[in-house]
Design a protein around this motif. Structure first.
Motif, PDB file in Angstrom:
ATOM      1  N   LYS A   1      -5.187  23.607  12.263  1.00 60.87           N
ATOM      2  CA  LYS A   1      -3.658  23.061  12.386  1.00 60.87           C
ATOM      3  C   LYS A   1      -3.882  21.306  11.834  1.00 60.87           C
ATOM      4  CE  LYS A   1      -1.724  26.613  15.047  1.00 60.87           C
ATOM      5  NZ  LYS A   1      -0.883  26.764  16.540  1.00 60.87           N
ATOM      6  N   PHE A   2      -2.861  20.884  11.353  1.00 61.78           N
ATOM      7  CA  PHE A   2      -2.909  19.655  10.887  1.00 61.78           C
ATOM      8  C   PHE A   2      -1.498  19.263  10.475  1.00 61.78           C
ATOM      9  CE2 PHE A   2      -3.030  21.799   6.773  1.00 61.78           C
ATOM     10  CZ  PHE A   2      -2.534  21.174   6.073  1.00 61.78           C
ATOM     11  N   GLY A   3      -1.132  17.848  10.340  1.00 65.98           N
ATOM     12  CA  GLY A   3       0.288  17.363   9.940  1.00 65.98           C
ATOM     13  C   GLY A   3      -0.185  16.336   8.829  1.00 65.98           C
ATOM     14  N   GLY A   4       0.794  16.300   7.907  1.00 65.11           N
ATOM     15  CA  GLY A   4       0.645  15.441   6.779  1.00 65.11           C
ATOM     16  C   GLY A   4       1.896  14.487   6.819  1.00 65.11           C
ATOM     17  N   GLY A   5       1.466  13.293   6.056  1.00 63.99           N
ATOM     18  CA  GLY A   5       2.473  12.089   5.993  1.00 63.99           C
ATOM     19  C   GLY A   5       2.168  11.215   4.890  1.00 63.99           C
TER      20      GLY A   5
ATOM     21  N   TYR B   1       0.904  -1.150  -0.019  1.00 63.57           N
ATOM     22  CA  TYR B   1       0.167   0.107   0.075  1.00 63.57           C
ATOM     23  C   TYR B   1       0.882   1.108  -0.065  1.00 63.57           C
ATOM     24  CZ  TYR B   1      -3.492  -3.393   1.591  1.00 63.57           C
ATOM     25  OH  TYR B   1      -4.254  -4.635   1.727  1.00 63.57           O
ATOM     26  N   ASN B   2       0.383   2.100  -0.849  1.00 62.91           N
ATOM     27  CA  ASN B   2       1.163   3.443  -0.879  1.00 62.91           C
ATOM     28  C   ASN B   2      -0.109   4.440  -0.453  1.00 62.91           C
ATOM     29  OD1 ASN B   2       2.400   6.031  -1.270  1.00 62.91           O
ATOM     30  ND2 ASN B   2       3.117   5.256  -3.204  1.00 62.91           N
ATOM     31  N   ILE B   3       0.238   5.024   0.994  1.00 63.58           N
ATOM     32  CA  ILE B   3      -0.830   5.750   1.550  1.00 63.58           C
ATOM     33  C   ILE B   3      -0.431   7.055   1.971  1.00 63.58           C
ATOM     34  CG2 ILE B   3      -1.998   6.054   3.716  1.00 63.58           C
ATOM     35  CD1 ILE B   3      -1.273   2.653   3.974  1.00 63.58           C
ATOM     36  N   GLN B   4      -1.346   8.081   1.599  1.00 61.70           N
ATOM     37  CA  GLN B   4      -1.241   9.566   1.951  1.00 61.70           C
ATOM     38  C   GLN B   4      -2.132   9.552   3.330  1.00 61.70           C
ATOM     39  OE1 GLN B   4      -1.978  11.881  -1.545  1.00 61.70           O
ATOM     40  NE2 GLN B   4      -0.012  12.400  -1.708  1.00 61.70           N
ATOM     41  N   GLU B   5      -1.814  10.680   4.204  1.00 62.98           N
ATOM     42  CA  GLU B   5      -2.562  10.626   5.333  1.00 62.98           C
ATOM     43  C   GLU B   5      -2.539  12.088   5.946  1.00 62.98           C
ATOM     44  OE1 GLU B   5      -1.865   8.090   8.524  1.00 62.98           O
ATOM     45  OE2 GLU B   5       0.138   8.974   8.875  1.00 62.98           O
TER      46      GLU B   5
ATOM     47  N   LYS C   1       5.868   9.807   9.159  1.00 64.61           N
ATOM     48  CA  LYS C   1       5.435  11.240   8.765  1.00 64.61           C
ATOM     49  C   LYS C   1       6.513  11.644   7.730  1.00 64.61           C
ATOM     50  CE  LYS C   1       2.771  11.233  12.153  1.00 64.61           C
ATOM     51  NZ  LYS C   1       2.840   9.916  12.663  1.00 64.61           N
ATOM     52  N   GLY C   2       5.903  12.643   6.745  1.00 65.93           N
ATOM     53  CA  GLY C   2       6.701  12.914   5.789  1.00 65.93           C
ATOM     54  C   GLY C   2       5.799  13.773   4.904  1.00 65.93           C
TER      55      GLY C   2
ATOM     56  N   THR D   1      -7.857  11.302  11.522  1.00 67.98           N
ATOM     57  CA  THR D   1      -6.822  10.770  10.587  1.00 67.98           C
ATOM     58  C   THR D   1      -7.756  10.351   9.087  1.00 67.98           C
ATOM     59  OG1 THR D   1      -5.616   9.568  11.843  1.00 67.98           O
ATOM     60  CG2 THR D   1      -5.265   9.049   9.557  1.00 67.98           C
ATOM     61  N   VAL D   2      -7.198  11.466   8.007  1.00 63.35           N
ATOM     62  CA  VAL D   2      -7.886  11.392   6.951  1.00 63.35           C
ATOM     63  C   VAL D   2      -6.778  10.369   6.075  1.00 63.35           C
ATOM     64  CG1 VAL D   2      -8.511  12.403   4.722  1.00 63.35           C
ATOM     65  CG2 VAL D   2      -8.758  13.487   7.017  1.00 63.35           C
ATOM     66  N   MET D   3      -7.142   9.471   5.321  1.00 63.83           N
ATOM     67  CA  MET D   3      -6.423   8.524   4.728  1.00 63.83           C
ATOM     68  C   MET D   3      -6.670   8.271   3.397  1.00 63.83           C
ATOM     69  SD  MET D   3      -5.046   4.730   6.095  1.00 63.83           S
ATOM     70  CE  MET D   3      -4.603   5.418   7.754  1.00 63.83           C
TER      71      MET D   3
END
Length: 330
Positions: free
Chosen positions: A189-193, A149-153, A324-325, A228-230
């Motif tokens: 505010k949010f974080g991405g990965g 799986y290649n996932i963004q969140e 995280k990324g 978490t939004v995935m």
């Protein structure tokens, strides 16, 4: 064999006091055939060499006869060097220092407790091939239908109604970039990965939900404190056949069964024992509750329904499971 030598050195460094001061300096006489070397008045036995070789695991078992002979000699040389150091420690009475005595006692306790729990674990029945096959069939996402799986969140703090709005955007096919821009516009505010994960690297409670997604689809998870939004960017099928999986499943289930047995045993021992916490570890007495006014009506805390309790217990946050990324989503 370099890795074997490194592992051997780690074993000998980790247990020099426990092995040396409790074993090597004793005056017990061993049969000549079982003595590998004499260091001053002490003896090093073949049993000691075999014991340390057994701790090397597959690295030693896979060695060729020539490599095995060299490895045995390496172990013996390390034990000789260890014994020389032990002799000096005893001569200088280092073995009587409080720090060393504490270390020896800690090593003794560790060895005894580990040996007891290993006995508990070994008493458990082995996982049968039928049990392993059943696990294989019950978990297609891990084996027959395994995928990469290649996932963004995106992760953010929970707020009233926020998860529903994000879910609407996911269902409408909004990209993660669109969602990130919307969050910025709302001053949230949010974080991405992003991460690439094989099925076995995904937390088991999350895997069925992720496995059900098609490429490009997403989901929103909420645990009460975080959202978490995935989105599944892409996936690749990489199934594992039953013959390959069965030995791994048996090992996994065996480790799981042993861990559960050890945990049950410890719990039973704690339940039977008398344990008192003293000094700084003594429990702090709760302050006495104020007396209720005669006119005050009794209050009752709302009961938690079994469904709600189950929901709270099963809530899962996958945010910590993915690296995280992709800071550019911010």
């Amino acid at each position: 064999m370099n890795s074997s030598r490194l592992k051997l050195s780690a074993i000998l460094i980790a247990l020099p006091l426990a092995i040396g001061l409790y074993g090597c300096d004793k005056d017990e006489k061993k049969p000549a055939s079982q003595v590998a070397a004499k260091v001053n008045s002490s003896e090093i036995s073949v049993h000691q060499i075999n014991f340390l070789l057994s701790r090397l695991g597959p690295a030693a078992a896979a060695a060729t006869p020539e490599q095995a002979k060299k490895l045995r000699q390496d172990v013996l040389e390390k034990l000789i060097e260890q014994q020389l150091a032990v002799d000096q420690a005893v001569e200088k009475k280092i073995d009587r220092s409080p720090e060393v005595m504490e270390a020896l006692e800690a090593a003794r306790r560790e060895v005894l407790s580990r040996a007891y729990l290993e006995q508990v674990v070994s008493a458990q029945g082995k996982v049968t091939p039928d049990e392993a096959r059943a696990y294989y069939r019950q978990n297609p996402a891990l084996f027959a239908e395994r995928r990469l799986y290649n996932i963004q969140e995106i992760q953010l703090a929970a707020a009233d109604g926020l998860a529903a709005k994000l879910r609407d955007q996911i269902n409408a096919g909004k990209s993660m970039e669109d969602i990130a821009r919307w969050l910025k516009a709302q001053d949230i505010k949010f974080g991405g990965g992003s991460a690439a994960r094989a099925a076995e690297q995904v937390p088991l409670p999350l895997l069925p939900k992720l496995h059900a997604l098609k490429d490009g689809q997403g989901l929103v998870l909420e645990d009460g404190k975080a959202i978490t939004v995935m989105r599944l960017v892409a996936s690749q099928s990489q199934p594992v056949d039953e013959a390959t999986a069965l030995p791994r499943i048996q090992q996994f289930l065996g480790n799981q069964r042993g861990g559960e047995a050890a945990a049950r045993e410890i719990k039973q021992l704690r339940d039977k024992a008398t344990i008192s916490y003293l000094g700084d570890f003594a429990p702090v007495a709760a302050p006495a509750a104020p007396a209720a006014s005669p006119a005050a009506a009794p209050t009752t805390a709302p009961a938690t329904t079994p469904a709600a309790a189950s929901s709270e217990k099963s809530a899962t946050t996958p945010a910590n499971a993915l690296e995280k990324g992709v800071a550019g989503l911010k």
